[in-house]
Scaffold this active site. Structure first.
Site, PDB file in Angstrom:
ATOM      1  N   ASP A 124      -6.766  -1.697   1.259  1.00 52.30           N
ATOM      2  CA  ASP A 124      -6.911  -0.349   2.526  1.00 52.30           C
ATOM      3  C   ASP A 124      -8.118  -1.364   3.640  1.00 52.30           C
ATOM      4  O   ASP A 124      -8.814  -1.941   3.268  1.00 52.30           O
ATOM      5  CB  ASP A 124      -8.153   0.458   1.617  1.00 52.30           C
ATOM      6  CG  ASP A 124      -8.323   1.543   2.505  1.00 52.30           C
ATOM      7  OD1 ASP A 124      -7.673   1.856   3.355  1.00 52.30           O
ATOM      8  OD2 ASP A 124      -9.714   2.116   2.426  1.00 52.30           O
TER       9      ASP A 124
ATOM     10  N   ARG B 253       0.871  -1.071  -0.027  1.00 47.82           N
ATOM     11  CA  ARG B 253      -0.011  -0.055  -0.021  1.00 47.82           C
ATOM     12  C   ARG B 253       0.984   1.259  -0.050  1.00 47.82           C
ATOM     13  O   ARG B 253       1.846   1.265   0.720  1.00 47.82           O
ATOM     14  CB  ARG B 253      -1.061  -0.001   1.118  1.00 47.82           C
ATOM     15  CG  ARG B 253      -1.619   1.214   1.499  1.00 47.82           C
ATOM     16  CD  ARG B 253      -2.922   1.588   0.697  1.00 47.82           C
ATOM     17  NE  ARG B 253      -3.302   2.803   0.773  1.00 47.82           N
ATOM     18  CZ  ARG B 253      -4.279   3.093   1.610  1.00 47.82           C
ATOM     19  NH1 ARG B 253      -5.005   2.240   2.317  1.00 47.82           N
ATOM     20  NH2 ARG B 253      -4.812   4.256   1.824  1.00 47.82           N
TER      21      ARG B 253
ATOM     22  N   ARG C 286      -5.628   1.782  -4.727  1.00 44.12           N
ATOM     23  CA  ARG C 286      -4.528   1.145  -3.430  1.00 44.12           C
ATOM     24  C   ARG C 286      -4.745  -0.475  -3.622  1.00 44.12           C
ATOM     25  O   ARG C 286      -5.784  -1.065  -4.043  1.00 44.12           O
ATOM     26  CB  ARG C 286      -5.033   1.383  -1.945  1.00 44.12           C
ATOM     27  CG  ARG C 286      -6.327   1.072  -1.518  1.00 44.12           C
ATOM     28  CD  ARG C 286      -7.408   1.713  -1.969  1.00 44.12           C
ATOM     29  NE  ARG C 286      -7.601   3.010  -2.099  1.00 44.12           N
ATOM     30  CZ  ARG C 286      -8.116   3.805  -1.241  1.00 44.12           C
ATOM     31  NH1 ARG C 286      -8.576   3.306  -0.169  1.00 44.12           N
ATOM     32  NH2 ARG C 286      -8.327   5.085  -1.336  1.00 44.12           N
TER      33      ARG C 286
ATOM     34  N   ASP D 159      -9.787  -0.162   7.193  1.00 41.10           N
ATOM     35  CA  ASP D 159     -10.240   0.787   8.068  1.00 41.10           C
ATOM     36  C   ASP D 159     -10.969   0.221   9.385  1.00 41.10           C
ATOM     37  O   ASP D 159     -11.814  -0.754   9.013  1.00 41.10           O
ATOM     38  CB  ASP D 159     -11.224   1.776   7.139  1.00 41.10           C
ATOM     39  CG  ASP D 159     -10.935   2.678   6.451  1.00 41.10           C
ATOM     40  OD1 ASP D 159      -9.549   2.978   6.542  1.00 41.10           O
ATOM     41  OD2 ASP D 159     -11.452   2.574   5.050  1.00 41.10           O
TER      42      ASP D 159
END
Length: 274
Positions: A213, A201, A210, A215
């Site tokens: 990812d 990344r 990307r 989160d």
């Protein structure tokens, strides 16, 4: 929650900042309270339905004696970690490490460190739009599961979604995970960043393409507003590619900011589009 207490377990160990403390050693006292469901053990009188406190005492002794710490804070932290890792049925542990022989030139009873550590439920969003997207998402799940402080408990289906923002790029493959973890939110973020970097990344363009990812969407019912970490994720209620897979695995997870469940947030978002 029911509790098992071990009070003032005496252990001779070699912890302290001073050289003579590490050389001569001294007595420490460890008190532990463990949150665990004891109903089955009480109904059946079966040792296998509870936590063997004799084994826990031995685990505490080994943890306190196998390594020399400068600080009793570190000793307490490692005792808590050892117990939680060894006994998945323990939801929370409260550890007090007392040091009555602390080098203080005054009359005193003891010096103590008192910490509480436990298991937490967090929800993560994962996405990729470069290379073998599915392989990158599987890589994230695999790497999280390899960490002894994390257990991936649910994985959503992967869905294809259009990119968010104004950057021209390939479609994303997105999903959500439920994990149980001993990590704090900040420590979990550090682990996630390492996994992203392991997947190549690079943060070159905001909302850009990307390889991977990850989160943190929700972490228990905590609300965190820091420069490097905001939980719940500030954009999640606006993103169908987050709410759809999250509703699949946790429809009744609660958003502490909006005071609504995930399925309610998804319905609101879908109604706005109609």
């Amino acid at each position: 929650m029911d509790k098992i207490w071990i009070k003032d377990l005496e252990i001779f160990a070699y912890h302290g900042v001073l050289a003579e403390e590490k050389r001569n050693g001294q007595k420490f006292y460890v008190t532990v309270s463990m949150d665990v469901d004891l109903h089955a053990a009480g109904m059946t009188d079966d040792l296998d339905k509870t936590v063997n406190y004799a084994e826990v005492c031995e685990l505490i002794r080994r943890t306190m004696q196998e390594e020399s710490y400068d600080l009793i804070e570190a000793a307490a932290e490692n005792v808590a970690d050892a117990i939680l890792l060894a006994y998945p049925q323990i939801k929370m542990v409260h550890v007090i490490v007392s040091k009555p022989g602390a080098p203080i030139p005054m009359d005193f009873d003891t010096v103590c460190v008192d910490i509480t550590r436990g298991r937490h439920i967090a929800y993560l969003g994962i996405g990729s739009n470069l290379g073998d997207k599915e392989a990158y998402l599987d890589y994230a799940v695999d790497q999280l599961n390899k960490d002894e402080y994390i257990q991936v408990t649910k994985v959503s289906s992967y869905i294809i979604t259009e990119p968010y923002g104004d950057v021209e790029q390939d479609d994303f493959l997105n999903g959500c995970l439920e994990i149980e973890t001993i990590y704090s939110p900040q420590d979990l973020l550090a682990v996630i960043n390492d996994i992203e970097q392991g997947a190549g990344r690079k943060r070159l363009i905001h909302w850009g393409p990307r390889t991977l990812d990850i989160d943190i969407l929700l972490y228990d019912q905590e609300m965190i507003m820091e420069d490097t970490l905001k939980v719940p994720h500030v954009e999640m209620a606006k993103r169908a590619f987050v709410l759809e897979p999250l509703a699949e695995i946790a429809p009744y997870a609660y958003h502490p900011g909006y005071h609504k469940t995930i399925i309610e947030l998804l319905e609101i978002l879908q109604n706005k589009k109609d």
